[in-house]
Structures are given as C-alpha cells and as structure tokens.
Design a protein around this motif. Sequence first.
Motif, PDB file in Angstrom:
ATOM      1  N   ALA A   1       0.801  -1.212   0.000  1.00 37.78           N
ATOM      2  CA  ALA A   1       0.000   0.000   0.000  1.00 37.78           C
ATOM      3  C   ALA A   1       0.842   1.275   0.000  1.00 37.78           C
ATOM      4  N   ILE A   2       2.123   1.172   0.288  1.00 40.14           N
ATOM      5  CA  ILE A   2       3.002   2.345   0.271  1.00 40.14           C
ATOM      6  C   ILE A   2       3.743   2.374  -1.066  1.00 40.14           C
ATOM      7  N   VAL A   3       3.621   3.492  -1.765  1.00 43.91           N
ATOM      8  CA  VAL A   3       4.283   3.664  -3.055  1.00 43.91           C
ATOM      9  C   VAL A   3       5.386   4.705  -2.881  1.00 43.91           C
ATOM     10  N   ILE A   4       6.545   4.419  -3.435  1.00 45.73           N
ATOM     11  CA  ILE A   4       7.672   5.351  -3.349  1.00 45.73           C
ATOM     12  C   ILE A   4       7.846   6.024  -4.703  1.00 45.73           C
ATOM     13  N   ASN A   5       7.705   7.339  -4.712  1.00 46.73           N
ATOM     14  CA  ASN A   5       7.713   8.120  -5.950  1.00 46.73           C
ATOM     15  C   ASN A   5       9.041   8.837  -6.187  1.00 46.73           C
ATOM     16  N   ILE A   6      10.127   8.134  -5.993  1.00 38.27           N
ATOM     17  CA  ILE A   6      11.439   8.762  -6.222  1.00 38.27           C
ATOM     18  C   ILE A   6      11.592   9.164  -7.682  1.00 38.27           C
ATOM     19  N   ASP A   7      11.115   8.326  -8.594  1.00 36.69           N
ATOM     20  CA  ASP A   7      11.259   8.624 -10.013  1.00 36.69           C
ATOM     21  C   ASP A   7      10.548   9.925 -10.395  1.00 36.69           C
ATOM     22  N   VAL A   8       9.406  10.196  -9.764  1.00 38.39           N
ATOM     23  CA  VAL A   8       8.674  11.438 -10.030  1.00 38.39           C
ATOM     24  C   VAL A   8       9.496  12.634  -9.580  1.00 38.39           C
TER      25      VAL A   8
ATOM     26  N   THR B   1      18.314   7.524   5.596  1.00 35.85           N
ATOM     27  CA  THR B   1      18.300   7.475   4.134  1.00 35.85           C
ATOM     28  C   THR B   1      17.193   8.364   3.595  1.00 35.85           C
ATOM     29  N   LEU B   2      16.013   8.296   4.200  1.00 37.20           N
ATOM     30  CA  LEU B   2      14.905   9.152   3.787  1.00 37.20           C
ATOM     31  C   LEU B   2      15.274  10.621   3.967  1.00 37.20           C
ATOM     32  N   ASP B   3      15.927  10.939   5.066  1.00 39.74           N
ATOM     33  CA  ASP B   3      16.386  12.301   5.333  1.00 39.74           C
ATOM     34  C   ASP B   3      17.349  12.758   4.241  1.00 39.74           C
TER      35      ASP B   3
ATOM     36  N   ILE C   1      17.674  11.581   1.176  1.00 41.53           N
ATOM     37  CA  ILE C   1      16.968  11.689  -0.101  1.00 41.53           C
ATOM     38  C   ILE C   1      16.192  12.999  -0.152  1.00 41.53           C
ATOM     39  N   CYS C   2      15.517  13.322   0.929  1.00 44.24           N
ATOM     40  CA  CYS C   2      14.751  14.579   0.983  1.00 44.24           C
ATOM     41  C   CYS C   2      15.667  15.791   0.849  1.00 44.24           C
ATOM     42  N   LYS C   3      16.827  15.753   1.485  1.00 49.91           N
ATOM     43  CA  LYS C   3      17.787  16.859   1.365  1.00 49.91           C
ATOM     44  C   LYS C   3      18.278  16.974  -0.076  1.00 49.91           C
ATOM     45  N   ALA C   4      18.628  15.836  -0.688  1.00 48.46           N
ATOM     46  CA  ALA C   4      19.166  15.841  -2.046  1.00 48.46           C
ATOM     47  C   ALA C   4      18.136  16.320  -3.060  1.00 48.46           C
ATOM     48  N   LEU C   5      16.873  15.951  -2.848  1.00 51.37           N
ATOM     49  CA  LEU C   5      15.816  16.316  -3.793  1.00 51.37           C
ATOM     50  C   LEU C   5      15.061  17.582  -3.382  1.00 51.37           C
ATOM     51  N   ASP C   6      15.445  18.158  -2.230  1.00 52.77           N
ATOM     52  CA  ASP C   6      14.793  19.359  -1.709  1.00 52.77           C
ATOM     53  C   ASP C   6      13.275  19.171  -1.686  1.00 52.77           C
ATOM     54  N   CYS C   7      12.859  18.147  -0.937  1.00 52.61           N
ATOM     55  CA  CYS C   7      11.428  17.830  -0.871  1.00 52.61           C
ATOM     56  C   CYS C   7      11.058  17.327   0.519  1.00 52.61           C
ATOM     57  N   GLN C   8       9.785  17.069   0.715  1.00 58.34           N
ATOM     58  CA  GLN C   8       9.264  16.526   1.962  1.00 58.34           C
ATOM     59  C   GLN C   8       9.068  15.019   1.813  1.00 58.34           C
ATOM     60  N   PRO C   9       9.077  14.261   2.915  1.00 55.99           N
ATOM     61  CA  PRO C   9       8.838  12.820   2.819  1.00 55.99           C
ATOM     62  C   PRO C   9       7.521  12.485   2.102  1.00 55.99           C
ATOM     63  N   GLY C  10       6.512  13.314   2.272  1.00 57.10           N
ATOM     64  CA  GLY C  10       5.233  13.089   1.606  1.00 57.10           C
ATOM     65  C   GLY C  10       5.292  13.255   0.095  1.00 57.10           C
ATOM     66  N   ASP C  11       6.337  13.907  -0.400  1.00 54.28           N
ATOM     67  CA  ASP C  11       6.526  14.013  -1.845  1.00 54.28           C
ATOM     68  C   ASP C  11       7.035  12.695  -2.420  1.00 54.28           C
ATOM     69  N   ILE C  12       7.648  11.888  -1.568  1.00 58.59           N
ATOM     70  CA  ILE C  12       8.238  10.621  -1.997  1.00 58.59           C
ATOM     71  C   ILE C  12       7.347   9.437  -1.646  1.00 58.59           C
ATOM     72  N   LEU C  13       6.774   9.475  -0.446  1.00 58.60           N
ATOM     73  CA  LEU C  13       5.964   8.357   0.041  1.00 58.60           C
ATOM     74  C   LEU C  13       4.482   8.641  -0.161  1.00 58.60           C
ATOM     75  N   GLU C  14       3.767   7.645  -0.662  1.00 55.47           N
ATOM     76  CA  GLU C  14       2.339   7.789  -0.902  1.00 55.47           C
ATOM     77  C   GLU C  14       1.630   6.518  -0.452  1.00 55.47           C
ATOM     78  N   TYR C  15       0.496   6.684   0.194  1.00 57.99           N
ATOM     79  CA  TYR C  15      -0.308   5.537   0.613  1.00 57.99           C
ATOM     80  C   TYR C  15      -1.442   5.340  -0.377  1.00 57.99           C
ATOM     81  N   LYS C  16      -1.552   4.132  -0.897  1.00 60.44           N
ATOM     82  CA  LYS C  16      -2.654   3.782  -1.780  1.00 60.44           C
ATOM     83  C   LYS C  16      -3.347   2.564  -1.185  1.00 60.44           C
TER      84      LYS C  16
END
Length: 73
Positions: free
Chosen positions: A2-9, A47-49, A51-66
């Motif tokens: 149910a958790i989708v990781i949107n790193i590619d986006v 690691t999540l921290d 990734i968020c620093k490198a992509l200048d984003c929030q964890p919610g930009d990467i992690l999604e619940y479906k």
Amino acid sequence: MAIVINIDVMLAKRKMSVTELSERVGITMANISNLKTGKAKAIRMTTLDAICKALDCQPGDILEYKSENASQE
C-alpha cells in the motif's frame, strides 16, 4: 504493498539522474532502484532524510499511501 515510493517522479521534477542521487545520498544505485520498484521492504530514516535533502522535498513528496482496496471499488 500500500506504500508507493515516488522517487522517479521527484527525480524527473528535479532533472536529476539516479547516479547523481546515489552519489549525493551515499547509497548504491541498486538500492535506489529497489526503492523505485517497490522491492525494498524498509527504508532507514537517515536514508529518507538524505533523499529529501538531495531532492529538496518533503517525505510526503516521496511516500504515498494507496489503499489496496481502491482497485476493487
């Protein structure tokens, strides 16, 4: 799962390659690939921290619940 990781986006939005993200975060391209494809069963908070620093984003930009039931509705 149910958790989708949107790193590619986020990579596309930031015009960043997997290689560059790998170098900035300090993890292998294989591990990033496992995250992208959903093969990873866990992700360390450090690691999540990174990734968020490198992509200048929030964890919610990467992690999604479906919801797994969403496809059945």
